[in-house]
Design a protein around this motif. Structure first.
Motif, PDB file in Angstrom:
ATOM      1  N   GLU A  44       0.812  -1.212   0.000  1.00 32.90           N
ATOM      2  CA  GLU A  44       0.000   0.000   0.000  1.00 32.90           C
ATOM      3  C   GLU A  44       0.847   1.265   0.000  1.00 32.90           C
ATOM      4  N   GLU A  49      -4.484   2.283  -2.927  1.00 37.16           N
ATOM      5  CA  GLU A  49      -5.351   1.124  -2.783  1.00 37.16           C
ATOM      6  C   GLU A  49      -6.384   1.042  -3.902  1.00 37.16           C
ATOM      7  N   ARG A  55      -5.584  -3.465  -6.581  1.00 37.04           N
ATOM      8  CA  ARG A  55      -6.770  -4.317  -6.422  1.00 37.04           C
ATOM      9  C   ARG A  55      -6.480  -5.743  -6.899  1.00 37.04           C
ATOM     10  N   ASP A  58      -4.310  -7.445  -4.310  1.00 32.11           N
ATOM     11  CA  ASP A  58      -5.120  -7.821  -3.140  1.00 32.11           C
ATOM     12  C   ASP A  58      -5.992  -9.039  -3.443  1.00 32.11           C
ATOM     13  N   GLU A  62      -5.773 -12.647  -1.653  1.00 30.82           N
ATOM     14  CA  GLU A  62      -6.950 -13.195  -0.986  1.00 30.82           C
ATOM     15  C   GLU A  62      -7.237 -14.622  -1.453  1.00 30.82           C
ATOM     16  N   SER A  66      -0.158 -14.289  -0.300  1.00 30.14           N
ATOM     17  CA  SER A  66       0.698 -13.183  -0.715  1.00 30.14           C
ATOM     18  C   SER A  66       1.935 -13.716  -1.432  1.00 30.14           C
ATOM     19  N   ASP A 253      -3.790 -11.255   5.248  1.00 30.51           N
ATOM     20  CA  ASP A 253      -4.253 -10.329   6.277  1.00 30.51           C
ATOM     21  C   ASP A 253      -3.284 -10.195   7.448  1.00 30.51           C
TER      22      ASP A 253
END
Length: 883
Positions: A44, A49, A55, A58, A62, A66, A253
């Motif tokens: 970030e 973001e 996006r 991310d 998800e 990562s 996360d």
């Protein structure tokens, strides 16, 4: 503006002790809070973001975890997979996955790295050679068992059917039993034939097991290549005959601290005795590891160097600043830094590399504000014979508005950084703006209180004695020792002659000085487009850093050092047509960049990594029935790395060599163009840390953006000066050296072949900021002297012997402080310090040479100032305040 400033200074002069106490307490609290800040190099900080790349990254994290932490196993592959090492690798991968059976004790106990990983569960998925071989063996064993059971049932059904048919045909029981036996034997023969085919294919001599080297060799190695060559489709596990890779994808996360702890546990786990490998070395690397390690290393190095810089600045102030409390400006600067970074901590913001770069710039500006205000108080005291309290009030009324105007113009110059698309750069601008406000208020309030206390009638032993003893006599003794040094005296005399000569030349030939300055500036602007921005990470850090060595080892061993992912999304990316298209694009991209199964990675810029098409690499037509059957049959442990269970997302991945970020951006742009023909209903996006880094670098270091930033900064400064001074002439004249300094800086960087880097490239705004500060203070002092009725020559001498001396003192102090960074073993920090020194030097040169020429030129008549040859009693040097 003057009334609030005068009121603040007056209050500090009347109540010096509580004001100074509040300033000190706030600085200490801020310093304490700043210790809680942790370096952050998260995605970030590179791109916003809301950007498409952010996006996509991310979404990728998800779904699939990562960026991978890579455990590199270096050694002969035979020794790794055909010996007892294999069981240890399987155990290590199980430890890293954190999957411990209920009731079982993790290897090493609950307090071991395996125990911590099992408890915190930071890992999303692990895939490595041990798990691959173990899972393949288990699947084959399970398949063998199922087929054996199926064959027995099928044999019995065939025998029963044959017996019943024979009895219906009127045959005897003996004949019926014979026909049943024949039917059973026929089924068994077919099963035996299938087993033989399977045995030939995998080199089996029995049921597959981990103790069978022939089976493992047949599974891993390519029989058509030289012995020991692994199959190309397993390159993500076995990149060559001398290495294997374990990929650990962390959960998306995790906080920064949790990610660092997870990486530390992974590293420690690889050193456990339970997993010690015979003649195989282990290294932990990958993008998350390198970024974290280098961020921490740069932060530590910069802090150590800044401590050294503060000591150098203290010695310099003792030498060049002729004031009672010589170190007070440095104290104000450190206090402002503490409060600013404490506020950053309170706001819950991260400590990025750009935020760390704010520190030296803020200290330099704060020192300047404090010197200017303190010098004005000292000047009023000497001129009017006043004590510190009334002198501080009068100095605040005369000088504080000008310093505030210069600070406001400096803030305007940095406001343009808020237009940057890179969050880290925007954060640099915001933090610096807050710091400037804090520094000015602290210099006006805390500096005034300290000066009054040092001159008050407080009984001995109280704060006055302590303050004067801390900031005054020791510094004066150091300064006296330095000034009595023969080389120092010679340097001061040379500086005096040079400064006096420059001032005289500017007064006699203002037009020529401005023309020469303009020509040099134009040359610099032209050279700016040729400045190189170094973006190769290996050229920006010390080569002996462990993270760098491991990264080099990864590339030397595997041919790649990072991974770029193509995130494929849609209602059903498991359609045969989509998978066929991905496979075709994969082949085209690899061929375009020089990869082939025969040559391997070699000199190719892009290499294959585990992707969805690799699950269907066997020959044969790719039908939807076959796709569904294979996806259903493949263990989820493998398939989840490349396709989600709902088949709405998949990955096409490529290994990426180490290369400069600008070259990496070109490769990624070409890669993106090659993927713009996706089937209907399928979206394809590039994702991952390499994509984010290349995109951020392009936004920061592009020549066009640097030019726009400079122009916008100058226009913003001009607007603020016009609003504050309400005169086109007063607003534009100080801009002349500012505009020229931007070109001189670029010219010097080009002539000295100094490269910019992602840290120093934003410091172009520093030229505007420092030049604005110096230029506004001197031009306004000159105007003040002219309003008193003094001739141009006298007004120029007075301005430069008072305010100019303070400007030179702060400039020299900060330049020498930044010069300490040049001694860093980090090329990035060394370059940062060198660029700072050049920017500050051209800013100082501009106000000492070009500004007086501009001031005289605007008066429309040249003036004759005494040159050092004509007048021996000329002002000693611009770096001495009046005695």
């Amino acid at each position: 503006m003057s009334r609030p400033l005068h009121a603040l200074a007056a209050f500090a002069a009347r109540r010096p002790r509580p004001v100074l106490a509040v300033c000190i307490v706030l600085a200490l609290i801020g310093a304490g809070l700043s210790l809680r800040l942790e370096p952050d190099a998260g995605n970030e900080t590179l791109v916003g973001e809301g950007s498409a790349t952010a996006r996509a990254t991310d979404d990728l994290a998800e779904q699939f975890g990562s960026d991978s932490v890579i455990v590199l196993l270096r050694g002969e592959l035979n020794r790794l997979i055909l010996t007892d090492n294999l069981q240890k690798v399987i155990g290590l991968e199980g430890c890293l996955s954190g999957n411990v059976p209920r009731g079982a004790i993790p290897p090493g106990g609950s307090q071991s790295p395996c125990g911590r990983i099992a408890e915190t569960k930071p890992v999303k998925v692990v895939i490595g050679p041990g798990t691959f071989i173990n899972e393949s063996t288990r699947q084959l064993q399970q398949g063998f068992a199922e087929r054996t059971q199926g064959q027995a049932a099928q044999s019995e059904r065939a025998a029963t059917a044959a017996r019943q048919l024979a009895l219906k045909q009127g045959k005897s029981k003996a004949e019926a039993d014979k026909l049943a036996l024949q039917a059973r034997q026929l089924v068994q023969a077919q099963f035996t034939r299938d087993l033989l085919q399977l045995a030939v294919r995998y080199g089996l001599t029995g049921v597959p097991n981990l103790e069978d080297p022939s089976f493992i060799s047949q599974l891993v190695y390519d029989a058509s290549k030289p012995a020991g060559t692994p199959k190309a489709r397993f390159a993500y596990l076995f990149p060559g005959p001398d290495a294997a890779l374990i990929q650990v994808r962390l959960k998306p996360d995790l906080s920064d601290e949790e990610r660092r702890d997870a990486i530390a546990d992974i590293r420690e786990a690889t050193t456990m005795s339970e997993f010690a490998l015979d003649q195989v070395s282990v290294a932990v690397t990958g993008a998350p590891v390198v970024v974290d390690d280098l961020t921490d290393a740069i932060s530590r190095s910069l802090i150590i160097l800044l401590i050294a810089a503060v000591l150098v600045m203290a010695a310099t102030l003792a030498l060049v600043f002729s004031s009672r409390l010589r170190l007070l400006p440095l104290g104000v600067a450190l206090g402002a830094a503490g409060i600013t970074f404490g506020a950053l901590s309170l706001a819950g913001q991260p400590l990025t590399i750009a935020a760390i770069a704010v520190l030296p710039v803020l200290i330099g500006l704060a020192v300047d504000y404090a010197i200017q205000l303190q010098a004005r108080v000292e000047e009023v005291r000497r001129r009017d014979g006043l004590r510190a309290e009334p002198a501080a009030k009068r100095a605040a009324a005369l000088g504080a508005p000008t310093v505030a105007t210069a600070a406001a113009a400096t803030i305007a110059g940095f406001l343009v950084l808020l237009l940057s698309p890179v969050p880290m750069v925007r954060g640099f601008g915001v933090l610096l703006i807050v710091g400037i406000v804090v520094a000015f208020v602290l210099a006006l309030a805390g500096g005034t209180a300290a000066l009054v206390l040092a001159d008050s009638d407080v009984p001995p032993g109280r704060l006055r004695t302590r303050l004067g003893g801390l900031l005054g006599p020791p510094a004066r003794r150091v300064g006296r020792l330095l000034r009595e040094n023969r080389p120092v005296r010679a340097g001061r005399r040379a500086a005096s002659r040079a400064a006096t000569g420059a001032l005289a030349l500017a007064g006699r030939r203002p037009g020529r000085v401005l023309v020469v300055a303009a020509v040099l500036a134009v040359a610099g602007w032209a050279a700016d487009s040729q400045l190189k921005v170094q973006t190769d990470i290996l050229e920006l850090v010390p080569q002996d850093e462990q993270a760098v060595r491991d990264l080099r080892s990864l590339q030397e061993t595997t041919g790649v050092a990072g991974q770029v992912d193509v995130l494929v999304t849609g209602d059903n990316v498991g359609r045969a047509a989509t998978i066929a298209w991905l496979g075709e694009q994969q082949r085209k991209i690899l061929n375009r960049y020089g990869y082939s199964a025969e040559r391997g990675c070699g000199d190719a810029e892009i290499c294959p990594a585990f992707s969805l098409p690799d699950l269907f690499s066997t020959s044969g037509e790719l039908t939807q029935k076959r796709v569904d059957a294979l996806l259903d049959a493949i263990p989820p442990y493998f398939s989840q790395n490349v396709i989600t269970p709902d088949r709405r997302a998949a990955t096409l991945s490529f290994g990426l060599k180490l290369m400069p970020l600008d070259q990496q951006a070109e490769v990624l742009a070409e890669l993106r163009r090659g993927l713009d023909t996706a089937p209907p209903g399928v979206e394809v996006r590039l994702a991952g840390l390499p994509v984010l880094a290349a995109e951020a670098n392009d936004k920061v270091s592009g020549h066009g953006r640097r030019v726009v930033t400079l122009i916008a900064g100058i226009l913003a400064v001009a607007l603020v000066l016009l609003v504050a001074l309400r005169s086109w002439r007063r607003a534009l004249v100080p801009l002349i050296p500012i505009v020229f300094a931007t070109g001189w800086s670029a010219l010097l960087l080009f002539a000295l072949r100094i490269e910019l880097n992602p840290l120093s490239v934003v410091l172009s705004a520093l030229v505007i900021a420092i030049s604005t500060e110096f230029s506004v203070l001197l031009s306004e002092r000159f105007r003040s002297e002219r309003e008193k009725g003094r001739e141009v020559a006298q007004a120029l001498r007075n301005a430069y012997s008072s305010t100019g001396a303070a400007v030179a003192a702060s400039g020299v102090t900060v330049i020498l402080g930044f010069a300490v960074l040049i001694l860093s073993d980090f090329p990035m920090l060394r370059n940062f310090g060198l660029v700072c020194v050049i920017n500050l030097s051209v800013s100082l040169l501009g106000v000492l040479v070009v500004l007086p020429a501009a001031l005289v030129w605007t008066e429309r008549s040249p003036v004759r100032l005494p040159s050092p040859r004509r007048r021996r009693g000329a002002p000693s040097t611009p770096v001495d305040t009046p005695a």
